[in-house]
Design an enzyme around this catalytic site. Structure first.
Site, PDB file in Angstrom:
ATOM      1  N   ARG A  18     -19.647   0.733  10.491  1.00 32.36           N
ATOM      2  CA  ARG A  18     -18.062   0.648  11.359  1.00 32.36           C
ATOM      3  C   ARG A  18     -17.784   1.859  10.946  1.00 32.36           C
ATOM      4  O   ARG A  18     -17.436   2.702  10.640  1.00 32.36           O
ATOM      5  CB  ARG A  18     -17.395  -0.239  10.165  1.00 32.36           C
TER       6      ARG A  18
ATOM      7  N   ARG B 130       1.172  -1.123  -0.264  1.00 38.60           N
ATOM      8  CA  ARG B 130       0.382   0.423  -0.197  1.00 38.60           C
ATOM      9  C   ARG B 130       1.126   1.040   0.252  1.00 38.60           C
ATOM     10  O   ARG B 130       0.345   2.232  -0.273  1.00 38.60           O
ATOM     11  CB  ARG B 130      -0.649  -0.268   1.083  1.00 38.60           C
TER      12      ARG B 130
HETATM   13  P1  ADP Z   1      -9.771  -0.882   2.311  1.00 42.07           P
HETATM   14  O1  ADP Z   1      -9.393  -1.158   1.428  1.00 42.07           O
HETATM   15  O2  ADP Z   1     -11.395  -0.901   2.238  1.00 42.07           O
HETATM   16  O3  ADP Z   1      -9.494   0.596   3.373  1.00 42.07           O
HETATM   17  P2  ADP Z   1      -8.553  -2.481   4.512  1.00 42.07           P
HETATM   18  O4  ADP Z   1      -9.801  -3.399   4.927  1.00 42.07           O
HETATM   19  O5  ADP Z   1      -7.573  -2.779   3.205  1.00 42.07           O
HETATM   20  O6  ADP Z   1      -9.702  -1.293   3.615  1.00 42.07           O
HETATM   21  O7  ADP Z   1      -7.692  -1.973   5.146  1.00 42.07           O
HETATM   22  C1  ADP Z   1      -8.585  -1.580   6.591  1.00 42.07           C
HETATM   23  C2  ADP Z   1      -7.752  -0.680   6.893  1.00 42.07           C
HETATM   24  O8  ADP Z   1      -6.674  -1.329   7.555  1.00 42.07           O
HETATM   25  C3  ADP Z   1      -6.856   0.406   6.538  1.00 42.07           C
HETATM   26  O9  ADP Z   1      -7.528   1.941   6.584  1.00 42.07           O
HETATM   27  C4  ADP Z   1      -5.464   0.404   6.588  1.00 42.07           C
HETATM   28  O10 ADP Z   1      -5.433   1.472   8.207  1.00 42.07           O
HETATM   29  C5  ADP Z   1      -5.382  -0.990   7.484  1.00 42.07           C
HETATM   30  N1  ADP Z   1      -3.655  -1.250   6.556  1.00 42.07           N
HETATM   31  C6  ADP Z   1      -4.798  -2.352   5.431  1.00 42.07           C
HETATM   32  N2  ADP Z   1      -3.445  -2.423   4.590  1.00 42.07           N
HETATM   33  C7  ADP Z   1      -2.326  -2.463   5.163  1.00 42.07           C
HETATM   34  C8  ADP Z   1      -1.583  -2.215   4.966  1.00 42.07           C
HETATM   35  N3  ADP Z   1      -0.602  -2.738   3.701  1.00 42.07           N
HETATM   36  N4  ADP Z   1      -0.743  -0.808   5.049  1.00 42.07           N
HETATM   37  C9  ADP Z   1      -0.496  -0.730   6.151  1.00 42.07           C
HETATM   38  N5  ADP Z   1      -1.854  -0.152   6.533  1.00 42.07           N
HETATM   39  C10 ADP Z   1      -3.389  -1.339   6.051  1.00 42.07           C
END
Ligand code: ADP
Ligand code: ZN
Length: 216
Positions: free
Chosen positions: A162, A88
């Site tokens: 949520r 990400r």
């Molecule tokens: P979305 O893609 O819909 O934002 P996710 O369920 O993938 O939701 O992620 C929820 C939260 O988890 C993100 O908003 C972030 O805070 C955290 N998160 C998930 N994956 C990562 C990552 N690879 N790096 C940093 N934070 C992450």
């Protein structure tokens, strides 16, 4: 088969990853799901991550990288995997390159799901989750409403929005995506495994993906 799903929050990474897990028999790895499970269990990792998640910020790379390095070495990854929500940031992508090099494996696809911004917001604000932490069924007030308004079909508990799916946090998550994750499109677009797919209707997006992977 080893695949990365890219796309904004609400683009459908989770939905498409689940369809691909079924079709290709490879494991879906969602960093969001792993993090939410850690938060729910109250582990030290979960306690560190929770505030960032509730604000719509990214969890710091050092937490995510250790977590993913472990996850990618588990047995169920030997046939392949679909990464949903990781990498990400550019730093995460560079680390993933290093981890894969160490493991002697290569990517077969980087799929970028394209969805217009107004549809992203509509999808994200219409999601509802069962408040019962051992159920956590997911609904959508437009496309998959519960039979009785506000009540979970599966367990009868109240369904709620949520904290990270309220409109102000959603706008923050989308801004975080634009700033930190969208640059990954440039990072991968020179590679021959990169391709973009419009993800308005899940089945149509899936057809395009299957077509692209024919013969792999
Ligand atoms: P979305 O893609 O819909 O934002 P996710 O369920 O993938 O939701 O992620 C929820 C939260 O988890 C993100 O908003 C972030 O805070 C955290 N998160 C998930 N994956 C990562 C990552 N690879 N790096 C940093 N934070 C992450
Ligand atoms: Zn429920």
């Amino acid at each position: 088969m080893r695949i990365i799903m890219l796309g904004a929050p609400g683009a459908g990474k989770g939905t498409m990853s689940a369809l691909m897990e079924k079709k290709y028999g490879i494991v879906q790895i969602s960093t969001g799901d792993i993090l939410r499970a850690e938060v729910k269990e109250g582990t030290s990792l979960g306690r560190k991550a929770a505030d960032y998640m509730n604000r719509g910020d990214l969890v710091p790379d050092e937490i995510i990288l250790g977590m993913m390095k472990n996850r990618l070495q588990k047995k169920d990854c030997s046939k392949g995997f679909i990464l949903d929500g990781f990498p990400r940031t550019i730093a995460q992508a560079e680390s993933l390159d290093g981890i894969m090099k160490d493991l002697g494996i290569r990517l077969d696809g980087v799929i970028n799901l394209e969805v217009p911004q107004d549809l992203l917001i509509r999808r994200l604000t219409s999601r509802r989750t069962c408040s019962n932490s051992s159920c956590q069924a997911v609904f959508n007030i437009h496309t998959m409403p519960p039979k009785k308004e506000g009540v979970c079909d599966k367990c009868g508990s109240q369904i709620i929005q949520r904290d990270d799916e309220k409109e102000d946090v959603i706008r923050k998550r989308l801004a975080t995506y634009d700033e930190k994750t969208a640059p990954l499109i440039d990072y991968y677009s020179g590679s021959d495994v990169f391709f973009s797919v419009p993800c308005i209707v899940a089945d149509e997006a899936m057809d395009k993906i299957v077509e692209r992977f024919k013969g792999l």
